[in-house]
Design a protein around this motif. Structure first.
Motif, PDB file in Angstrom:
ATOM      1  N   VAL A   8      36.092  57.658  23.884  1.00 10.14           N
ATOM      2  CA  VAL A   8      36.000  59.117  23.994  1.00 10.14           C
ATOM      3  C   VAL A   8      35.065  59.658  22.918  1.00 10.14           C
ATOM      4  N   ARG A   9      35.255  59.190  21.704  1.00 11.40           N
ATOM      5  CA  ARG A   9      34.387  59.638  20.607  1.00 11.40           C
ATOM      6  C   ARG A   9      34.491  58.652  19.453  1.00 11.40           C
ATOM      7  N   ALA A  10      33.349  58.315  18.890  1.00 13.64           N
ATOM      8  CA  ALA A  10      33.294  57.321  17.820  1.00 13.64           C
ATOM      9  C   ALA A  10      32.869  57.967  16.521  1.00 13.64           C
ATOM     10  N   GLY A  11      33.689  57.823  15.497  1.00 13.40           N
ATOM     11  CA  GLY A  11      33.310  58.206  14.138  1.00 13.40           C
ATOM     12  C   GLY A  11      32.925  56.967  13.350  1.00 13.40           C
ATOM     13  N   ARG A  12      32.672  57.155  12.062  1.00 13.51           N
ATOM     14  CA  ARG A  12      32.233  56.032  11.225  1.00 13.51           C
ATOM     15  C   ARG A  12      33.354  54.995  11.092  1.00 13.51           C
ATOM     16  N   ASN A  13      34.577  55.489  10.869  1.00 14.19           N
ATOM     17  CA  ASN A  13      35.679  54.560  10.618  1.00 14.19           C
ATOM     18  C   ASN A  13      36.681  54.479  11.762  1.00 14.19           C
ATOM     19  N   LEU A  14      36.753  55.533  12.552  1.00 18.18           N
ATOM     20  CA  LEU A  14      37.740  55.572  13.627  1.00 18.18           C
ATOM     21  C   LEU A  14      37.053  55.818  14.961  1.00 18.18           C
ATOM     22  N   VAL A  15      37.533  55.133  15.986  1.00 17.42           N
ATOM     23  CA  VAL A  15      37.003  55.312  17.338  1.00 17.42           C
ATOM     24  C   VAL A  15      38.188  55.603  18.249  1.00 17.42           C
ATOM     25  N   VAL A  16      38.108  56.692  19.011  1.00 19.80           N
ATOM     26  CA  VAL A  16      39.198  57.055  19.918  1.00 19.80           C
ATOM     27  C   VAL A  16      38.801  56.691  21.344  1.00 19.80           C
ATOM     28  N   CYS A  17      39.723  56.042  22.038  1.00 18.77           N
ATOM     29  CA  CYS A  17      39.461  55.552  23.403  1.00 18.77           C
ATOM     30  C   CYS A  17      40.560  56.015  24.344  1.00 18.77           C
ATOM     31  N   ARG A  18      40.228  55.985  25.617  1.00 17.28           N
ATOM     32  CA  ARG A  18      41.237  56.183  26.651  1.00 17.28           C
ATOM     33  C   ARG A  18      41.206  54.988  27.580  1.00 17.28           C
ATOM     34  N   GLY A  19      42.405  54.595  28.022  1.00 17.10           N
ATOM     35  CA  GLY A  19      42.507  53.475  28.938  1.00 17.10           C
ATOM     36  C   GLY A  19      43.268  53.869  30.182  1.00 17.10           C
ATOM     37  N   GLU A  20      42.942  53.218  31.292  1.00 14.07           N
ATOM     38  CA  GLU A  20      43.678  53.443  32.533  1.00 14.07           C
ATOM     39  C   GLU A  20      43.896  52.107  33.222  1.00 14.07           C
ATOM     40  N   ALA A  21      45.076  51.974  33.842  1.00 12.97           N
ATOM     41  CA  ALA A  21      45.431  50.755  34.563  1.00 12.97           C
ATOM     42  C   ALA A  21      45.641  51.071  36.031  1.00 12.97           C
TER      43      ALA A  21
END
Lengths: 139, 139, 139, 139
Positions: free
Chosen positions: A99-112
């Motif tokens: 969803v959005r990547a920072g320098r130290n943290l990356v936020v993701c979304r997943g779907e199954a």
């Protein structure tokens, strides 16, 4: 980048044990397939939420890893998973996307998705951490 | 109640595959043990978050189940897990406890401890659902 | 440390608008009080989840801040909140506590209580970040 | 349906206090706008996570409500919010969308955008409950 992701996922004993198969890697998007197996069920015979979460977590983690610098390693900080319906079916597709990547943290979304369905049966929101120069943590 | 929990957990293929062992059942509190095994690792050799989450999810789910009416079945609605530190160690204790139980939803918290440590390496907040009279869902 | 927390919270326009009052600060634990006000309600007249979450978020954030080095600033990375029961009552106590602190991330749990009740009506699990040397971010 | 949503949101004291404005309602999707105001800030002058969460929670709640039967009321069970970047800007658009709706629970995702940006600065995953025939809970 594809080689780094492939190499790292092959070192995950958990993915091998689950029989999870890497289907696709793009920058910021990873898809992993899982087959139904009664070794990974909960008490009603559906796939255990933990098996679903394991694969979604890896899909999100590697989606994050795919946008990190080559010297970074990836660790899961936290995730939230919703089980929208029982994990009923034979073939499961798990897709993680940044969803959005920072320098130290990356936020993701997943779907199954089960058996080619259009609507997901599980949804994840995950926070991944980029780790640099920590002994014992590589890839 | 103890018999219902024990019976249900024994039907979980996932818990057998992970070698998880039911340690204690009280009303509103369930403890499950897990041993390190390189079949359940992530890429750095620590226990995969998914293995940790699977067992914490079951501990929370059965803690919720232990306070539900005898004709209820339990399903996980959603949980959030924080990995506070890498899952390093040999013996892991996973404890699920009820925070508050409503008629249809029960909220639990789980904590995972490695090798007798006082501080948890993982923390879960989980929402469990009581299911009544749904075909194929029992226990 | 107490002065740093007090100074920072007094700069939060949101806490002033909500009329939130800092009740207690210890190392790793912060308590904030909130009064019922129909300016902060949802459609059934209960306190809006957002008002509850705002104060719990601040309580968790400052609990994290209280264990950080003096040159760190604190930002919320993510939190999960469960509304265990409608926020009915007149006086609300919101308590944030550190579960485990790392160098860059601090994980906290928060609980909200109405009118002196023993059981919380809301529970939070929050991940806070320590920020160093970022322009415009201080305290 | 649009009238039901509009009527319910107008009863939220919190939305009036925040000056939140309903921008759009479709089946399964609600958009609410919020303006920067120093009454709703955190200590660095950005919008407080609680203000962002309040509006995203309402956007998700009403997206869920828009797909519920007319006699249902909506309550938030739980949500997870990630603050992907500081809430810097003047005009904020908060969008809630249904991921999947069951009989009693509806899962939504929300995203918050600042000043027309393409990438969200906050992401929510929320679980909403449909309530029937509970005294004092209507709309």
């Amino acid at each position: 980048m594809v080689a780094r992701v492939r190499d790292s996922i092959e070192r995950q004993g958990m993915m091998a044990t689950l029989g999870a198969e890497l289907i696709g890697i793009e920058r910021g998007r990873v898809e992993i397939a899982l087959r139904y197996d009664d070794r990974f069920t909960q008490q009603h015979g559906f796939l255990h939420a933990g098996a679903v979460a394991s694969v979604l977590d890896s899909a999100c983690g590697y989606a994050a890893y795919s946008v990190m610098p080559p010297d970074a390693s990836v660790l899961t900080v936290t995730y939230t998973i919703n089980l929208l319906a029982p994990a009923a079916g034979q073939h499961f597709a798990m897709i993680g996307q940044v969803v959005r990547a920072g320098r130290n943290l990356v936020v993701c979304r997943g779907e199954a998705f089960a058996d080619g369905a259009e609507r997901p049966f599980a949804a994840m929101q995950a926070t991944m951490s980029a780790i640099y120069n920590r002994p014992g943590v590589s890839g």
